[in-house]
Write a protein that holds these residues in place. Structure first.
Motif, short mmCIF file in Angstrom:
data_model
loop_
_atom_site.label_atom_id
_atom_site.label_comp_id
_atom_site.label_asym_id
_atom_site.label_seq_id
_atom_site.Cartn_x
_atom_site.Cartn_y
_atom_site.Cartn_z
N PHE A 217 0.85 -1.19 0.00
CA PHE A 217 0.00 0.00 0.00
C PHE A 217 0.88 1.24 0.00
CE2 PHE A 217 -2.86 -2.91 2.56
CZ PHE A 217 -3.82 -3.06 1.58
N THR A 218 0.50 2.23 -0.82
CA THR A 218 1.04 3.58 -0.72
C THR A 218 -0.14 4.53 -0.84
OG1 THR A 218 3.21 3.01 -1.66
CG2 THR A 218 2.54 5.32 -1.76
N HIS A 219 -0.45 5.22 0.25
CA HIS A 219 -1.57 6.13 0.23
C HIS A 219 -1.45 7.13 1.37
CE1 HIS A 219 -3.33 2.76 2.81
NE2 HIS A 219 -3.32 3.79 3.62
N ALA A 220 -2.24 8.20 1.27
CA ALA A 220 -2.38 9.19 2.34
C ALA A 220 -3.84 9.26 2.72
CB ALA A 220 -1.88 10.56 1.88
N SER A 221 -4.12 9.51 4.01
CA SER A 221 -5.51 9.47 4.47
C SER A 221 -5.78 10.59 5.45
CB SER A 221 -5.80 8.12 5.14
OG SER A 221 -4.96 7.91 6.25
N VAL A 222 -7.06 10.95 5.54
CA VAL A 222 -7.52 11.94 6.51
C VAL A 222 -8.96 11.59 6.87
CG1 VAL A 222 -8.28 13.54 4.69
CG2 VAL A 222 -7.80 14.41 6.99
N GLY A 223 -9.33 11.79 8.13
CA GLY A 223 -10.69 11.46 8.54
C GLY A 223 -10.94 11.83 9.99
N ALA A 224 -12.05 11.33 10.52
CA ALA A 224 -12.41 11.64 11.91
C ALA A 224 -13.39 10.59 12.40
CB ALA A 224 -13.02 13.02 12.02
N THR A 225 -13.42 10.42 13.74
CA THR A 225 -14.34 9.49 14.39
C THR A 225 -15.10 10.24 15.49
OG1 THR A 225 -12.94 7.58 13.97
CG2 THR A 225 -14.55 7.37 15.73
N PHE A 226 -16.40 10.04 15.54
CA PHE A 226 -17.27 10.64 16.56
C PHE A 226 -17.72 9.55 17.52
CE2 PHE A 226 -21.68 11.37 17.94
CZ PHE A 226 -21.51 12.53 18.69
N GLY A 258 -18.73 0.37 30.77
CA GLY A 258 -18.79 1.56 29.95
C GLY A 258 -19.00 1.18 28.50
N GLY A 259 -19.17 2.17 27.67
CA GLY A 259 -19.35 1.88 26.26
C GLY A 259 -19.76 3.10 25.49
N TYR A 260 -19.79 2.94 24.18
CA TYR A 260 -20.14 4.08 23.34
C TYR A 260 -20.55 3.61 21.95
CZ TYR A 260 -15.24 3.38 21.87
OH TYR A 260 -14.05 2.84 21.44
N LEU A 261 -21.33 4.46 21.30
CA LEU A 261 -21.60 4.34 19.88
C LEU A 261 -20.59 5.21 19.15
CD1 LEU A 261 -25.48 4.80 19.98
CD2 LEU A 261 -24.23 2.63 19.85
N PHE A 262 -20.24 4.82 17.94
CA PHE A 262 -19.28 5.61 17.19
C PHE A 262 -19.59 5.58 15.71
CE2 PHE A 262 -17.59 1.32 17.42
CZ PHE A 262 -17.12 1.07 16.13
N ALA A 263 -19.12 6.61 15.02
CA ALA A 263 -19.23 6.69 13.56
C ALA A 263 -17.99 7.42 13.05
CB ALA A 263 -20.50 7.42 13.14
N GLY A 264 -17.53 7.04 11.88
CA GLY A 264 -16.33 7.65 11.35
C GLY A 264 -16.35 7.74 9.84
N VAL A 265 -15.48 8.59 9.32
CA VAL A 265 -15.35 8.76 7.88
C VAL A 265 -13.87 8.97 7.55
CG1 VAL A 265 -15.75 11.26 8.06
CG2 VAL A 265 -16.15 10.08 5.88
N GLU A 266 -13.44 8.44 6.40
CA GLU A 266 -12.05 8.62 5.97
C GLU A 266 -11.99 8.69 4.45
OE1 GLU A 266 -8.25 6.67 7.64
OE2 GLU A 266 -8.74 5.43 5.89
N GLY A 267 -11.08 9.53 3.96
CA GLY A 267 -10.79 9.59 2.54
C GLY A 267 -9.32 9.22 2.32
N ARG A 268 -9.04 8.40 1.30
CA ARG A 268 -7.67 7.99 1.01
C ARG A 268 -7.30 8.34 -0.42
NH1 ARG A 268 -9.30 3.60 4.27
NH2 ARG A 268 -9.93 2.31 2.49
N ALA A 269 -6.14 8.95 -0.59
CA ALA A 269 -5.56 9.17 -1.91
C ALA A 269 -4.59 8.03 -2.16
CB ALA A 269 -4.84 10.52 -1.97
N VAL A 270 -4.90 7.16 -3.13
CA VAL A 270 -4.21 5.89 -3.31
C VAL A 270 -3.25 5.96 -4.49
CG1 VAL A 270 -4.48 3.41 -3.62
CG2 VAL A 270 -6.23 4.72 -2.39
N ALA A 271 -1.96 5.77 -4.21
CA ALA A 271 -0.96 5.69 -5.26
C ALA A 271 -0.68 4.24 -5.66
CB ALA A 271 0.34 6.37 -4.82
N ARG A 272 -0.77 3.33 -4.69
CA ARG A 272 -0.55 1.92 -5.00
C ARG A 272 -1.38 1.04 -4.07
NH1 ARG A 272 1.70 -1.79 -7.76
NH2 ARG A 272 2.46 -3.74 -6.87
N ASN A 273 -1.97 0.01 -4.67
CA ASN A 273 -2.67 -1.05 -3.95
C ASN A 273 -2.39 -2.33 -4.71
OD1 ASN A 273 -4.46 -2.94 -2.92
ND2 ASN A 273 -6.16 -1.50 -2.73
#
Length: 338
Positions: A217-226, A258-273
């Motif tokens: 893999f060669t990629h860059a990513s950005v995202g967030a989790t709530f 304890g516990g939690y619900l969560f949701a997340g999103v991510e975008g990846r710019a893919v140079a190699r897979n």
């Protein structure tokens, strides 16, 4: 280790990673006040949770995250030379073993399916170094493994399908060739960039950035989790198998339950897979990949004492031209602190 004559960063880091199993624990006085429990995690991802059997079809991973007090002083000193690790942050090391497999839509066809993704397997081991300041997590990981018949993906999928009475995969003769693989991955997460805690309930947002470099893999990513829950445990979300939204093997409960619900999103710019591009050093089947891949996930994590159980449902955008639809799968992770 003196800062007057620092060793080169890469030399110190490489020596640190290769020597993790050959050294004793730190003797620092600070270790007495640090978390003395490590974390063992088992992760299982499969598209059976979405009633599918194609694309990224199965992944398993066994991982160990050291206790804060078990990291050698010299390794902490070496990590402090890295510009992206905070000097005063707590360090841990991680070890993991895993296997992932990929297949086309119709596994009953024995001939090459030129317009669909290749059959492929990935058997790997990883060693990593983690720096946790309480509000920021830095994760540097080196992964080595094998793609191709040596990954044993064909035998694994065939055995499982025979055992459960499912369709026997017929096209593994066209899988990717044997190829050693390497991935160097760095990720940074900021926990609690936004926090809100009314009446014992908690909510936070954890953004992240990352990059992977290698022939797999060669990629860059950005995202967030709530996250939204009661008595949120100290972690960065449940772990996932790469490539994915990052979580953390680390968790430190603040109460018995304890516990939690969560949701997340991510975008990846893919140079190699490699699982779409095909082998790096030999001719093999390949498809035309999309350079941008998006992923959304949602799930629930529950902690009881020193145990965490999490389920994540994942929807990943199309990764290659001609793909029949987005990928959908589920992930279960069970973690123990001891």
């Amino acid at each position: 280790m003196s800062r007057q004559q620092p060793k080169p960063v890469l030399t110190a880091l490489t020596a640190g990673m290769l020597g993790l199993m050959l050294v004793g624990p730190t003797t620092s006085v600070q270790a007495e006040t640090r978390d003395k429990k490590g974390v063992l995690s088992v992760s299982y991802e499969n598209d059976i949770f979405a009633n599918q059997d194609n694309g990224y079809t199965n992944g398993v991973r066994l991982s160990w995250l050291s206790a804060e007090s078990d990291v050698p002083v010299w390794l902490v000193s070496a990590a402090n030379y890295l510009p992206f690790f905070e000097t005063g942050a707590v360090k841990r090391y991680s070890l993991s073993l895993g296997q992932s497999m990929y297949s086309p839509d119709d596994i009953s066809i024995p001939t090459l399916q030129e317009k669909d993704r290749p059959y492929a397997g990935w058997l790997y081991g990883s060693v990593g170094l983690i720096s946790d300041s309480g509000s920021r997590l830095d994760n540097l990981k080196l992964t080595l493994g094998m793609v191709g018949p040596a990954s044993l993906a064909e035998q694994t999928q065939t055995f499982v399908h025979e055992t459960i009475g499912s369709t026997i995969p017929e096209g593994w003769d066209h899988q990717l060739n044997n190829e050693p693989g390497i991935i160097l991955t760095y990720e940074r997460k900021w926990r609690g960039l936004f926090e809100y805690e009314p009446f014992g309930f908690g909510a936070d947002v954890t953004p992240h950035v990352g990059a992977s470099l290698g022939n797999i893999f060669t990629h860059a990513s950005v995202g967030a989790t709530f996250r939204l829950g009661y008595d949120l445990p100290s972690d960065y979300g449940p772990p996932r198998i790469r490539p994915s939204l990052p979580g953390s093997d680390f968790f430190r409960p603040t109460s018995t339950l304890g516990g939690y619900l969560f949701a997340g999103v991510e975008g990846r710019a893919v140079a190699r897979n490699i699982f779409l591009d095909g082998n790096t050093f030999s001719n093999s089947h390949s498809v035309d990949k999309y350079p941008i891949v998006g992923e959304v996930q949602a799930g629930v994590a529950i902690t009881y004492g020193n145990t965490r159980l999490a389920y994540t449902h994942v929807l990943r955008s199309k990764e290659f031209v001609g793909q029949s639809g987005p990928e959908e799968f589920g992930a279960i992770t069970l973690s123990f602190r001891f």
